[in-house]
Design a protein around this motif. Structure first.
Motif, PDB file in Angstrom:
ATOM      1  N   ILE A  74       0.836  -1.203   0.000  1.00 11.86           N
ATOM      2  CA  ILE A  74       0.000   0.000   0.000  1.00 11.86           C
ATOM      3  C   ILE A  74       0.870   1.251   0.000  1.00 11.86           C
ATOM      4  O   ILE A  74       0.602   2.202  -0.737  1.00 11.86           O
ATOM      5  CB  ILE A  74      -0.953   0.001   1.208  1.00 11.86           C
ATOM      6  CG1 ILE A  74      -1.994  -1.102   1.064  1.00 11.86           C
ATOM      7  CG2 ILE A  74      -1.626   1.370   1.377  1.00 11.86           C
ATOM      8  CD1 ILE A  74      -2.817  -1.348   2.314  1.00 11.86           C
ATOM      9  N   ILE A  75       1.933   1.253   0.790  1.00  6.98           N
ATOM     10  CA  ILE A  75       2.818   2.417   0.865  1.00  6.98           C
ATOM     11  C   ILE A  75       3.523   2.649  -0.469  1.00  6.98           C
ATOM     12  O   ILE A  75       3.636   3.781  -0.939  1.00  6.98           O
ATOM     13  CB  ILE A  75       3.830   2.258   2.014  1.00  6.98           C
ATOM     14  CG1 ILE A  75       3.094   2.243   3.357  1.00  6.98           C
ATOM     15  CG2 ILE A  75       4.873   3.376   1.983  1.00  6.98           C
ATOM     16  CD1 ILE A  75       3.955   1.826   4.538  1.00  6.98           C
ATOM     17  N   GLU A  76       3.990   1.586  -1.096  1.00  9.38           N
ATOM     18  CA  GLU A  76       4.712   1.710  -2.360  1.00  9.38           C
ATOM     19  C   GLU A  76       3.795   2.003  -3.545  1.00  9.38           C
ATOM     20  O   GLU A  76       4.233   2.572  -4.539  1.00  9.38           O
ATOM     21  CB  GLU A  76       5.513   0.433  -2.634  1.00  9.38           C
ATOM     22  CG  GLU A  76       6.675   0.247  -1.699  1.00  9.38           C
ATOM     23  CD  GLU A  76       7.406  -1.060  -1.918  1.00  9.38           C
ATOM     24  OE1 GLU A  76       6.808  -2.027  -2.442  1.00  9.38           O
ATOM     25  OE2 GLU A  76       8.595  -1.121  -1.556  1.00  9.38           O
ATOM     26  N   ASN A  77       2.536   1.618  -3.466  1.00 15.11           N
ATOM     27  CA  ASN A  77       1.598   1.758  -4.594  1.00 15.11           C
ATOM     28  C   ASN A  77       0.257   2.316  -4.130  1.00 15.11           C
ATOM     29  O   ASN A  77      -0.784   1.668  -4.300  1.00 15.11           O
ATOM     30  CB  ASN A  77       1.376   0.397  -5.265  1.00 15.11           C
ATOM     31  CG  ASN A  77       2.662  -0.216  -5.746  1.00 15.11           C
ATOM     32  OD1 ASN A  77       3.262   0.265  -6.697  1.00 15.11           O
ATOM     33  ND2 ASN A  77       3.105  -1.264  -5.072  1.00 15.11           N
ATOM     34  N   PRO A  78       0.228   3.510  -3.561  1.00 20.34           N
ATOM     35  CA  PRO A  78      -1.040   4.027  -3.033  1.00 20.34           C
ATOM     36  C   PRO A  78      -2.109   4.215  -4.109  1.00 20.34           C
ATOM     37  O   PRO A  78      -3.300   4.141  -3.810  1.00 20.34           O
ATOM     38  CB  PRO A  78      -0.647   5.363  -2.393  1.00 20.34           C
ATOM     39  CG  PRO A  78       0.621   5.749  -3.062  1.00 20.34           C
ATOM     40  CD  PRO A  78       1.318   4.460  -3.395  1.00 20.34           C
ATOM     41  N   GLN A  79      -1.714   4.410  -5.353  1.00 20.49           N
ATOM     42  CA  GLN A  79      -2.685   4.585  -6.430  1.00 20.49           C
ATOM     43  C   GLN A  79      -3.512   3.326  -6.656  1.00 20.49           C
ATOM     44  O   GLN A  79      -4.617   3.395  -7.178  1.00 20.49           O
ATOM     45  CB  GLN A  79      -1.986   5.029  -7.723  1.00 20.49           C
ATOM     46  CG  GLN A  79      -1.119   3.983  -8.376  1.00 20.49           C
ATOM     47  CD  GLN A  79       0.260   3.762  -7.746  1.00 20.49           C
ATOM     48  OE1 GLN A  79       0.649   4.432  -6.787  1.00 20.49           O
ATOM     49  NE2 GLN A  79       1.005   2.813  -8.282  1.00 20.49           N
ATOM     50  N   ARG A  80      -3.005   2.171  -6.262  1.00 23.82           N
ATOM     51  CA  ARG A  80      -3.740   0.919  -6.406  1.00 23.82           C
ATOM     52  C   ARG A  80      -4.740   0.699  -5.275  1.00 23.82           C
ATOM     53  O   ARG A  80      -5.548  -0.224  -5.320  1.00 23.82           O
ATOM     54  CB  ARG A  80      -2.763  -0.247  -6.478  1.00 23.82           C
ATOM     55  CG  ARG A  80      -1.999  -0.211  -7.795  1.00 23.82           C
ATOM     56  CD  ARG A  80      -0.826  -1.137  -7.882  1.00 23.82           C
ATOM     57  NE  ARG A  80      -1.109  -2.537  -7.601  1.00 23.82           N
ATOM     58  CZ  ARG A  80      -0.173  -3.402  -7.232  1.00 23.82           C
ATOM     59  NH1 ARG A  80       1.081  -2.997  -7.098  1.00 23.82           N
ATOM     60  NH2 ARG A  80      -0.484  -4.653  -6.996  1.00 23.82           N
ATOM     61  N   PHE A  81      -4.676   1.550  -4.254  1.00 22.72           N
ATOM     62  CA  PHE A  81      -5.547   1.441  -3.088  1.00 22.72           C
ATOM     63  C   PHE A  81      -6.160   2.812  -2.805  1.00 22.72           C
ATOM     64  O   PHE A  81      -5.827   3.463  -1.818  1.00 22.72           O
ATOM     65  CB  PHE A  81      -4.751   0.958  -1.884  1.00 22.72           C
ATOM     66  CG  PHE A  81      -4.056  -0.348  -2.134  1.00 22.72           C
ATOM     67  CD1 PHE A  81      -4.688  -1.563  -1.888  1.00 22.72           C
ATOM     68  CD2 PHE A  81      -2.763  -0.373  -2.651  1.00 22.72           C
ATOM     69  CE1 PHE A  81      -4.047  -2.756  -2.143  1.00 22.72           C
ATOM     70  CE2 PHE A  81      -2.105  -1.578  -2.908  1.00 22.72           C
ATOM     71  CZ  PHE A  81      -2.759  -2.767  -2.642  1.00 22.72           C
TER      72      PHE A  81
END
Length: 86
Positions: A74-81
């Protein structure tokens, strides 16, 4: 490895920097940045509450005083969440 007050195992993680833009944490030699624009729950929180983070399992971070639970993904890919609540 540290033991929490409840006796469960935790792994080392630390907040390395807090700025007006966000928070950096270090876990397993990897520094992760959480901008307030993606992680607004941390903005305007007490320093001691932000610093109080544990890693419950590899890549699973928890701030007990803030009841915030995040994974490294989630931290590395916030756009996915995109489900952000304030």
């Amino acid at each position: 490895m540290n033991l929490s007050a409840h006796g469960s195992s935790t792994f080392p993680v630390e907040v390395t920097h807090i700025s007006t833009h966000g928070i950096w944490i270090l876990a397993h030699g990897c520094e992760l940045f959480m901008p307030y624009s993606d992680f607004p729950w941390f903005k305007d929180q007490r320093l001691s509450d932000i610093l109080s983070v544990v890693e419950l399992s590899p890549g699973h971070f928890y701030w007990p005083n803030l009841d915030i639970d995040l994974t490294q993904e989630i931290i590395e890919n916030p756009q996915r969440f995109p489900n952000i609540s304030i």
